[in-house]
Design a protein around this motif. Structure first.
Motif, PDB file in Angstrom:
ATOM      1  N   GLN A 140       0.813  -1.217   0.000  1.00 38.93           N
ATOM      2  CA  GLN A 140       0.000   0.000   0.000  1.00 38.93           C
ATOM      3  C   GLN A 140       0.844   1.264   0.000  1.00 38.93           C
ATOM      4  O   GLN A 140       0.463   2.265  -0.616  1.00 38.93           O
ATOM      5  CB  GLN A 140      -0.950   0.000   1.202  1.00 38.93           C
ATOM      6  N   SER A 141       1.998   1.239   0.679  1.00 41.46           N
ATOM      7  CA  SER A 141       2.853   2.424   0.675  1.00 41.46           C
ATOM      8  C   SER A 141       3.346   2.724  -0.733  1.00 41.46           C
ATOM      9  O   SER A 141       3.410   3.882  -1.158  1.00 41.46           O
ATOM     10  CB  SER A 141       4.045   2.232   1.619  1.00 41.46           C
ATOM     11  N   SER A 142       3.675   1.668  -1.495  1.00 40.55           N
ATOM     12  CA  SER A 142       4.093   1.865  -2.887  1.00 40.55           C
ATOM     13  C   SER A 142       2.925   2.304  -3.756  1.00 40.55           C
ATOM     14  O   SER A 142       3.076   3.140  -4.650  1.00 40.55           O
ATOM     15  CB  SER A 142       4.710   0.571  -3.437  1.00 40.55           C
ATOM     16  N   GLU A 143       1.733   1.757  -3.473  1.00 38.84           N
ATOM     17  CA  GLU A 143       0.561   2.099  -4.293  1.00 38.84           C
ATOM     18  C   GLU A 143       0.158   3.556  -4.112  1.00 38.84           C
ATOM     19  O   GLU A 143      -0.377   4.172  -5.040  1.00 38.84           O
ATOM     20  CB  GLU A 143      -0.602   1.167  -3.949  1.00 38.84           C
ATOM     21  N   ILE A 144       0.415   4.127  -2.949  1.00 39.68           N
ATOM     22  CA  ILE A 144       0.147   5.554  -2.736  1.00 39.68           C
ATOM     23  C   ILE A 144       0.894   6.380  -3.770  1.00 39.68           C
ATOM     24  O   ILE A 144       0.409   7.402  -4.252  1.00 39.68           O
ATOM     25  CB  ILE A 144       0.544   5.977  -1.299  1.00 39.68           C
ATOM     26  N   GLU A 145       2.096   5.924  -4.136  1.00 43.45           N
ATOM     27  CA  GLU A 145       2.926   6.627  -5.118  1.00 43.45           C
ATOM     28  C   GLU A 145       2.644   6.166  -6.551  1.00 43.45           C
ATOM     29  O   GLU A 145       3.361   6.541  -7.479  1.00 43.45           O
ATOM     30  CB  GLU A 145       4.412   6.411  -4.798  1.00 43.45           C
ATOM     31  N   GLY A 146       1.634   5.308  -6.738  1.00 44.42           N
ATOM     32  CA  GLY A 146       1.286   4.857  -8.078  1.00 44.42           C
ATOM     33  C   GLY A 146       2.043   3.644  -8.558  1.00 44.42           C
ATOM     34  O   GLY A 146       1.938   3.266  -9.727  1.00 44.42           O
ATOM     35  N   GLU A 147       2.824   3.001  -7.672  1.00 47.95           N
ATOM     36  CA  GLU A 147       3.583   1.816  -8.062  1.00 47.95           C
ATOM     37  C   GLU A 147       2.865   0.573  -7.539  1.00 47.95           C
ATOM     38  O   GLU A 147       2.627   0.440  -6.344  1.00 47.95           O
ATOM     39  CB  GLU A 147       5.009   1.860  -7.501  1.00 47.95           C
ATOM     40  N   ILE A 148       2.539  -0.346  -8.438  1.00 46.66           N
ATOM     41  CA  ILE A 148       1.811  -1.554  -8.079  1.00 46.66           C
ATOM     42  C   ILE A 148       2.807  -2.711  -7.936  1.00 46.66           C
ATOM     43  O   ILE A 148       3.492  -3.081  -8.897  1.00 46.66           O
ATOM     44  CB  ILE A 148       0.749  -1.912  -9.140  1.00 46.66           C
ATOM     45  N   LEU A 149       2.903  -3.267  -6.745  1.00 45.01           N
ATOM     46  CA  LEU A 149       3.801  -4.389  -6.480  1.00 45.01           C
ATOM     47  C   LEU A 149       3.018  -5.689  -6.480  1.00 45.01           C
ATOM     48  O   LEU A 149       1.826  -5.721  -6.144  1.00 45.01           O
ATOM     49  CB  LEU A 149       4.499  -4.217  -5.123  1.00 45.01           C
ATOM     50  N   ASN A 150       3.684  -6.777  -6.837  1.00 44.00           N
ATOM     51  CA  ASN A 150       3.088  -8.109  -6.814  1.00 44.00           C
ATOM     52  C   ASN A 150       3.019  -8.598  -5.363  1.00 44.00           C
ATOM     53  O   ASN A 150       4.068  -8.838  -4.746  1.00 44.00           O
ATOM     54  CB  ASN A 150       3.938  -9.056  -7.663  1.00 44.00           C
ATOM     55  N   PRO A 151       1.819  -8.769  -4.786  1.00 42.80           N
ATOM     56  CA  PRO A 151       1.713  -9.165  -3.375  1.00 42.80           C
ATOM     57  C   PRO A 151       2.381 -10.507  -3.074  1.00 42.80           C
ATOM     58  O   PRO A 151       2.923 -10.695  -1.985  1.00 42.80           O
ATOM     59  CB  PRO A 151       0.202  -9.233  -3.127  1.00 42.80           C
ATOM     60  N   GLU A 152       2.343 -11.444  -4.038  1.00 37.21           N
ATOM     61  CA  GLU A 152       2.965 -12.752  -3.814  1.00 37.21           C
ATOM     62  C   GLU A 152       4.475 -12.625  -3.699  1.00 37.21           C
ATOM     63  O   GLU A 152       5.115 -13.294  -2.891  1.00 37.21           O
ATOM     64  CB  GLU A 152       2.588 -13.721  -4.941  1.00 37.21           C
ATOM     65  N   GLN A 153       5.069 -11.755  -4.523  1.00 38.07           N
ATOM     66  CA  GLN A 153       6.503 -11.514  -4.421  1.00 38.07           C
ATOM     67  C   GLN A 153       6.851 -10.831  -3.101  1.00 38.07           C
ATOM     68  O   GLN A 153       7.867 -11.150  -2.473  1.00 38.07           O
ATOM     69  CB  GLN A 153       6.997 -10.674  -5.594  1.00 38.07           C
ATOM     70  N   VAL A 154       5.995  -9.903  -2.692  1.00 39.27           N
ATOM     71  CA  VAL A 154       6.211  -9.228  -1.405  1.00 39.27           C
ATOM     72  C   VAL A 154       6.146 -10.240  -0.265  1.00 39.27           C
ATOM     73  O   VAL A 154       6.982 -10.238   0.640  1.00 39.27           O
ATOM     74  CB  VAL A 154       5.179  -8.097  -1.204  1.00 39.27           C
ATOM     75  N   ARG A 155       5.142 -11.126  -0.304  1.00 40.69           N
ATOM     76  CA  ARG A 155       5.004 -12.170   0.713  1.00 40.69           C
ATOM     77  C   ARG A 155       6.262 -13.031   0.774  1.00 40.69           C
ATOM     78  O   ARG A 155       6.793 -13.299   1.856  1.00 40.69           O
ATOM     79  CB  ARG A 155       3.793 -13.038   0.413  1.00 40.69           C
ATOM     80  N   SER A 156       6.744 -13.463  -0.382  1.00 38.24           N
ATOM     81  CA  SER A 156       7.921 -14.326  -0.436  1.00 38.24           C
ATOM     82  C   SER A 156       9.148 -13.623   0.131  1.00 38.24           C
ATOM     83  O   SER A 156       9.926 -14.210   0.891  1.00 38.24           O
ATOM     84  CB  SER A 156       8.189 -14.760  -1.884  1.00 38.24           C
ATOM     85  N   SER A 157       9.323 -12.359  -0.251  1.00 38.76           N
ATOM     86  CA  SER A 157      10.487 -11.608   0.212  1.00 38.76           C
ATOM     87  C   SER A 157      10.470 -11.425   1.728  1.00 38.76           C
ATOM     88  O   SER A 157      11.487 -11.637   2.407  1.00 38.76           O
ATOM     89  CB  SER A 157      10.526 -10.239  -0.481  1.00 38.76           C
ATOM     90  N   ILE A 158       9.306 -11.059   2.273  1.00 36.96           N
ATOM     91  CA  ILE A 158       9.207 -10.857   3.728  1.00 36.96           C
ATOM     92  C   ILE A 158       9.380 -12.177   4.468  1.00 36.96           C
ATOM     93  O   ILE A 158      10.142 -12.260   5.451  1.00 36.96           O
ATOM     94  CB  ILE A 158       7.863 -10.209   4.101  1.00 36.96           C
ATOM     95  N   ALA A 159       8.677 -13.220   4.014  1.00 36.09           N
ATOM     96  CA  ALA A 159       8.749 -14.521   4.694  1.00 36.09           C
ATOM     97  C   ALA A 159      10.171 -15.056   4.708  1.00 36.09           C
ATOM     98  O   ALA A 159      10.634 -15.590   5.723  1.00 36.09           O
ATOM     99  CB  ALA A 159       7.818 -15.520   4.009  1.00 36.09           C
ATOM    100  N   THR A 160      10.885 -14.909   3.600  1.00 29.02           N
ATOM    101  CA  THR A 160      12.276 -15.374   3.519  1.00 29.02           C
ATOM    102  C   THR A 160      13.144 -14.642   4.529  1.00 29.02           C
ATOM    103  O   THR A 160      13.943 -15.254   5.251  1.00 29.02           O
ATOM    104  CB  THR A 160      12.831 -15.163   2.100  1.00 29.02           C
ATOM    105  N   ARG A 161      12.973 -13.329   4.616  1.00 32.90           N
ATOM    106  CA  ARG A 161      13.820 -12.530   5.513  1.00 32.90           C
ATOM    107  C   ARG A 161      13.450 -12.723   6.989  1.00 32.90           C
ATOM    108  O   ARG A 161      14.300 -12.541   7.856  1.00 32.90           O
ATOM    109  CB  ARG A 161      13.737 -11.052   5.109  1.00 32.90           C
ATOM    110  N   LEU A 162      12.223 -13.106   7.244  1.00 30.41           N
ATOM    111  CA  LEU A 162      11.821 -13.382   8.630  1.00 30.41           C
ATOM    112  C   LEU A 162      12.041 -14.841   9.015  1.00 30.41           C
ATOM    113  O   LEU A 162      11.822 -15.227  10.167  1.00 30.41           O
ATOM    114  CB  LEU A 162      10.346 -13.021   8.836  1.00 30.41           C
ATOM    115  N   GLY A 163      12.464 -15.664   8.045  1.00 31.35           N
ATOM    116  CA  GLY A 163      12.712 -17.077   8.323  1.00 31.35           C
ATOM    117  C   GLY A 163      11.454 -17.875   8.575  1.00 31.35           C
ATOM    118  O   GLY A 163      11.484 -18.860   9.317  1.00 31.35           O
ATOM    119  N   LEU A 164      10.345 -17.479   7.928  1.00 30.40           N
ATOM    120  CA  LEU A 164       9.077 -18.186   8.118  1.00 30.40           C
ATOM    121  C   LEU A 164       8.950 -19.329   7.119  1.00 30.40           C
ATOM    122  O   LEU A 164       9.282 -19.179   5.946  1.00 30.40           O
ATOM    123  CB  LEU A 164       7.900 -17.214   7.941  1.00 30.40           C
TER     124      LEU A 164
END
Length: 364
Positions: free
Chosen positions: A61-85
């Protein structure tokens, strides 16, 4: 010609009307306490899941405020990997998504670390890993060298909404902000979050990414206010819902004097709604937990587990046999067998919507 907030003498000596703020601030602090108490009852695994879902919202949502649409699945993967989930079906995330995630996690996980220009430069470099904003080359990991205006309208019809401080002022202005942010002040931590947000976007120190970094600083300070390094409500998601009002109050405040009461009131109301909305995320996490408690032993293979995970996480469109086959990388026959097996076990239901393609939905 407009006189902007930062052009006034001693502009960072902000004034607040306590009578207009205190009741609203008390409400927000009460809600914060309630939400933190609620998640404490969830246990470690569900807290991690609620934190993950909130961070996904924050980043997207922070990126979407600026008009940039991110892939939620990629975001999920990136966060989960870095949190070790340990989450099934993770996919590769683009480099720029990893950068946004790294900035957000550093802001919210390392709240005890002091803020510095080098840390902010690191965030900026993470946002723009190839040194470009879209098609345009920008200066990365340094304060901007040129003028900065926020403008709308076509050529010949431009409207200047805001003009940031001149580049030669940035080192002094950012030093003052960073010193204030790191200091132990008597101000309430939530009010400090509101002020740092306004202060940073007023300076607008970078060529691009100022809004996203301002919201990361806000989340960092709100994490300090909560006393936890996990996020359970998304200020950015609420700002996205109220984007028009967000830009309007910022513009009005920039053209006012050092009395920033109206900005603080808007911020607190937005934060209040963000915390109230967080119950949706937490309830969803609990519902998913109950689903797996009831059905985990019935799952026949990893494909089914992966696809059910996706259905539980805002699956886009209807589930059809062809979509199952494409995502799972199997034949249509294999996909149909997987689906029919779950229908027979009562986990999936054939939808009543009709149409040319039969589709299925979760039975939960």
């Amino acid at each position: 010609m407009a006189v902007y907030l930062h052009e006034r003498h001693n502009w960072t000596v902000f004034m607040l009307d306590d009578e207009k703020i205190l009741n609203l601030l008390s409400e927000v602090r009460h809600l914060q306490g309630k939400i933190i108490g609620k998640v404490e009852l969830l246990g470690f695994a569900l807290k991690d899941e609620a934190n993950l879902e909130t961070l996904i919202q924050d980043v997207v949502q922070s990126s979407e405020i600026e008009g940039e649409i991110l892939n939620p699945e990629q975001v999920r993967s990136s966060i989960a990997t870095r949190l070790g989930l340990d989450i099934s079906g993770l996919i590769h995330a683009d480099r720029h998504i990893d950068g946004v995630v790294e900035m957000m996690l550093d802001a919210t996980q390392n709240t005890d670390k002091t803020l510095s220009d080098e840390r902010l430069f690191g965030w900026h470099a993470a946002l723009f890993p190839i040194g470009r904003s879209g098609l345009y080359k920008i200066d990365v990991a340094q304060w901007r060298n040129g003028d900065m205006q926020v403008v709308s309208g076509g050529i010949g019809r431009e409207v200047v909404h805001f003009e940031a401080p001149k580049a030669e002022r940035l080192t002094e202005e950012m030093t003052k902000l960073i010193d204030w942010f790191n200091s132990d002040s008597n101000i309430d931590p939530v009010l400090k979050a509101a002020i740092v947000h306004l202060w940073f976007v007023t300076i607008h120190p970078f060529d691009d990414g100022n809004g996203r970094i301002a919201r990361a600083l806000t989340d960092m300070q709100l994490s300090r206010a909560d006393g936890v390094n996990q996020r359970f409500y998304s200020m950015s998601a609420q700002i996205r819902k109220e984007r028009k009002g967000y830009y309007a109050i910022l513009e009005k405040t920039q053209k006012g004097d050092s009395d920033i009461t109206n900005w603080i009131v808007w911020f607190l109301k937005c934060l209040k709604e963000a915390i109230i909305s967080s119950s949706i995320i937490i309830d969803k996490v609990v519902k998913k937990h109950h689903f797996w408690m009831a059905n985990a032993s019935k799952i026949g293979n990893d494909r089914q587990r992966m696809m059910l995970d996706k259905l539980l996480d805002d699956f886009e469109g209807n589930l059809t046999t062809s979509k199952w086959a494409k995502i799972s990388k199997v034949s249509a026959d294999t996909a149909l067998r997987d689906i029919i097996d779950l229908v027979n076990k009562g986990i999936l239901l054939k939808a009543d919507s009709g149409g040319r393609s039969t589709n299925y939905e979760l039975n939960w």
